[in-house]
Scaffold this motif. Structure first.
Motif, PDB file in Angstrom:
ATOM      1  N   LEU A 147     -12.712  -3.629  -9.638  1.00  0.00           N
ATOM      2  CA  LEU A 147     -12.961  -3.294  -8.241  1.00  0.00           C
ATOM      3  C   LEU A 147     -12.226  -2.037  -7.798  1.00  0.00           C
ATOM      4  CD1 LEU A 147     -12.835  -6.862  -6.628  1.00  0.00           C
ATOM      5  CD2 LEU A 147     -14.829  -5.555  -7.381  1.00  0.00           C
TER       6      LEU A 147
ATOM      7  N   SER B  79     -19.644   2.022  -1.326  1.00  0.00           N
ATOM      8  CA  SER B  79     -18.453   2.040  -2.186  1.00  0.00           C
ATOM      9  C   SER B  79     -17.703   3.366  -2.145  1.00  0.00           C
ATOM     10  CB  SER B  79     -18.848   1.713  -3.626  1.00  0.00           C
ATOM     11  OG  SER B  79     -19.755   2.678  -4.137  1.00  0.00           O
TER      12      SER B  79
ATOM     13  N   VAL C 242     -18.560  -7.809  -6.534  1.00  0.00           N
ATOM     14  CA  VAL C 242     -18.310  -7.800  -5.086  1.00  0.00           C
ATOM     15  C   VAL C 242     -19.225  -8.802  -4.391  1.00  0.00           C
ATOM     16  CG1 VAL C 242     -18.356  -6.406  -2.984  1.00  0.00           C
ATOM     17  CG2 VAL C 242     -17.585  -5.379  -5.144  1.00  0.00           C
ATOM     18  N   TYR C 243     -20.503  -8.776  -4.734  1.00  0.00           N
ATOM     19  CA  TYR C 243     -21.472  -9.667  -4.092  1.00  0.00           C
ATOM     20  C   TYR C 243     -21.159 -11.129  -4.401  1.00  0.00           C
ATOM     21  CZ  TYR C 243     -26.056 -11.251  -2.437  1.00  0.00           C
ATOM     22  OH  TYR C 243     -27.071 -11.871  -1.744  1.00  0.00           O
TER      23      TYR C 243
ATOM     24  N   VAL D  78     -15.835   0.404  -8.951  1.00  0.00           N
ATOM     25  CA  VAL D  78     -16.407  -0.605  -8.067  1.00  0.00           C
ATOM     26  C   VAL D  78     -17.875  -0.314  -7.765  1.00  0.00           C
ATOM     27  CG1 VAL D  78     -15.618   0.598  -5.977  1.00  0.00           C
ATOM     28  CG2 VAL D  78     -16.034  -1.869  -5.916  1.00  0.00           C
ATOM     29  N   ALA D  79     -18.259   0.962  -7.742  1.00  0.00           N
ATOM     30  CA  ALA D  79     -19.655   1.314  -7.450  1.00  0.00           C
ATOM     31  C   ALA D  79     -20.604   0.783  -8.510  1.00  0.00           C
ATOM     32  CB  ALA D  79     -19.797   2.835  -7.340  1.00  0.00           C
TER      33      ALA D  79
ATOM     34  N   CYS E  70     -20.837  -3.798  -8.447  1.00  0.00           N
ATOM     35  CA  CYS E  70     -21.126  -4.459  -7.170  1.00  0.00           C
ATOM     36  C   CYS E  70     -21.607  -5.893  -7.349  1.00  0.00           C
ATOM     37  CB  CYS E  70     -22.155  -3.642  -6.386  1.00  0.00           C
ATOM     38  SG  CYS E  70     -21.482  -2.081  -5.746  1.00  0.00           S
ATOM     39  N   THR E  71     -22.011  -6.254  -8.548  1.00  0.00           N
ATOM     40  CA  THR E  71     -22.357  -7.659  -8.801  1.00  0.00           C
ATOM     41  C   THR E  71     -21.149  -8.558  -8.562  1.00  0.00           C
ATOM     42  OG1 THR E  71     -21.873  -7.246 -11.143  1.00  0.00           O
ATOM     43  CG2 THR E  71     -24.182  -7.180 -10.477  1.00  0.00           C
TER      44      THR E  71
ATOM     45  N   PHE F 119     -15.650  -4.728   2.229  1.00  0.00           N
ATOM     46  CA  PHE F 119     -17.106  -4.760   2.039  1.00  0.00           C
ATOM     47  C   PHE F 119     -17.756  -5.786   2.964  1.00  0.00           C
ATOM     48  CE2 PHE F 119     -16.407  -2.584  -2.078  1.00  0.00           C
ATOM     49  CZ  PHE F 119     -17.429  -1.649  -2.014  1.00  0.00           C
TER      50      PHE F 119
ATOM     51  N   LEU G 237     -24.116  -2.257  -0.986  1.00  0.00           N
ATOM     52  CA  LEU G 237     -22.729  -2.237  -1.460  1.00  0.00           C
ATOM     53  C   LEU G 237     -22.425  -0.955  -2.240  1.00  0.00           C
ATOM     54  CD1 LEU G 237     -22.420  -5.947  -2.684  1.00  0.00           C
ATOM     55  CD2 LEU G 237     -21.352  -4.951  -0.645  1.00  0.00           C
ATOM     56  N   GLU G 238     -23.358  -0.574  -3.088  1.00  0.00           N
ATOM     57  CA  GLU G 238     -23.160   0.635  -3.885  1.00  0.00           C
ATOM     58  C   GLU G 238     -23.088   1.877  -3.007  1.00  0.00           C
ATOM     59  OE1 GLU G 238     -25.272   2.987  -7.637  1.00  0.00           O
ATOM     60  OE2 GLU G 238     -25.850   0.927  -7.141  1.00  0.00           O
TER      61      GLU G 238
ATOM     62  N   LEU H  90     -27.082  -5.335  -3.103  1.00  0.00           N
ATOM     63  CA  LEU H  90     -26.389  -4.525  -4.109  1.00  0.00           C
ATOM     64  C   LEU H  90     -26.512  -3.039  -3.795  1.00  0.00           C
ATOM     65  CD1 LEU H  90     -27.270  -6.341  -7.462  1.00  0.00           C
ATOM     66  CD2 LEU H  90     -25.046  -6.238  -6.334  1.00  0.00           C
TER      67      LEU H  90
END
Length: 304
Positions: free
Chosen positions: A176, A248, A188-189, A181-182, A185-186, A222, A244-245, A241
């Motif tokens: 992360l 990031s 993060v989600y 982290v970009a 993102c799986t 996020f 989020l990307e 996703l």
């Protein structure tokens, strides 16, 4: 062998022994892991200490990873690094269930710590879920109070749990950190959907807490910027996703400064290690030598 290799331990960047843990034989463990498996882990420990190897593992994709993992459910288009992490989690679970071998656990923990330090990209859904599941299970065990005076086997297992949990939380944090982290993102989600309460309970721990504080800060940021759809419309995961990307790149610098440092780990032999490995290597060599080869014994030599 029924005990960790004498003097042969994964060591950190400062040369100190990685982790603690009681001796397996002293703790009365029922068996030892196969020597071939231990040799393979030590090979992976060396390989994952190289950043180029870890980057190549994240770039290389396997069309179907379910056959490697032995899963009935499809695990398709998975990066080799994700596959490696999933396999290491299975191997570690097997060791906890059967051998509880401290040195074996230390080697797996060292590989995960190397992956955390060098970086993992394109984390697969399956691997992200397994990382969270295993971390939660270990955290639950770490938080469980020991009833009465602890037995040696309980202390032995508790030490293994903390050592493995420490490396796994560093891996979560490493996945992360920017700019990785970009491409993860799986994870993060997955943490957005269900953040384990056990992880929050360990944030004050001096060893395990720092990487968890970073993980929590990233997920909270996020969550504020890109909250998942709870309206019941069934927003597709690919949409979230993408959001989020896109966000990031705006991750604040102060959150990145929270990343807990962790050195790389490597195998180092000390005096007496040959006594551990030579018999195993010789036994395997003799197994592969053709049966018609006859070994003569020098005059006066005594049979072993």
């Amino acid at each position: 062998p029924t005990a960790p290799a004498p003097g042969a331990v994964p060591t950190g960047a400062d040369g100190a022994a990685a982790g603690g843990g009681a001796d397996s034989a002293a703790a009365g463990m029922p068996s030892a892991p196969p020597a071939q498996g231990l040799a393979l882990l030590l090979t992976l420990l060396e390989l994952t200490g190289d950043r180029g190897f870890c980057e190549a593992a994240s770039r290389t994709t396997l069309a179907d990873g379910s056959r490697v993992l032995g899963n009935s459910r499809a695990v398709q288009n998975v990066a080799v690094s994700s596959l490696l992490i999933a396999l290491l989690l299975k191997v570690a679970h097997w060791n906890f269930a059967t051998c509880r071998h401290a040195f074996f656990n230390r080697a797996v923990s060292g590989i995960l710590a190397n992956l955390a330090a060098n970086g993992v990209e394109r984390l697969h859904w399956y691997t992200a879920g397994r990382m969270i599941e295993v971390t939660t299970l270990l955290a639950r065990n770490a938080l469980k109070p020991l009833a009465g005076p602890p037995e040696p086997t309980e202390l032995h297992r508790a030490g293994m749990v903390r050592e493995f949990l420490r490396s796994l939380t560093r891996l979560l944090s490493g996945c992360l950190r920017a700019p990785l982290v970009a491409k993860n993102c799986t994870l993060v989600y997955a943490l957005q959907r269900a953040y384990p309460s056990q992880l929050a309970s360990l944030e004050d721990d001096p060893e395990i807490g720092p990487p968890l504080l970073h993980v929590r800060a990233v997920v909270d940021w996020f969550q504020a910027q890109c909250p998942p759809d709870d309206s019941g419309r069934g927003e597709e995961s690919s949409v979230q996703l993408a959001r989020l990307e896109a966000a990031s790149g705006r991750l604040p610098a102060e959150i990145q400064e929270m990343v807990a440092g962790g050195g790389r780990f490597a195998y180092r032999e000390r005096l007496g290690s040959t006594a551990f490995f030579a018999p195993e290597v010789w036994r395997e060599a003799r197994r592969l030598i053709p049966e018609h080869v006859c070994w003569s014994q020098p005059t006066g030599a005594r049979a072993a």
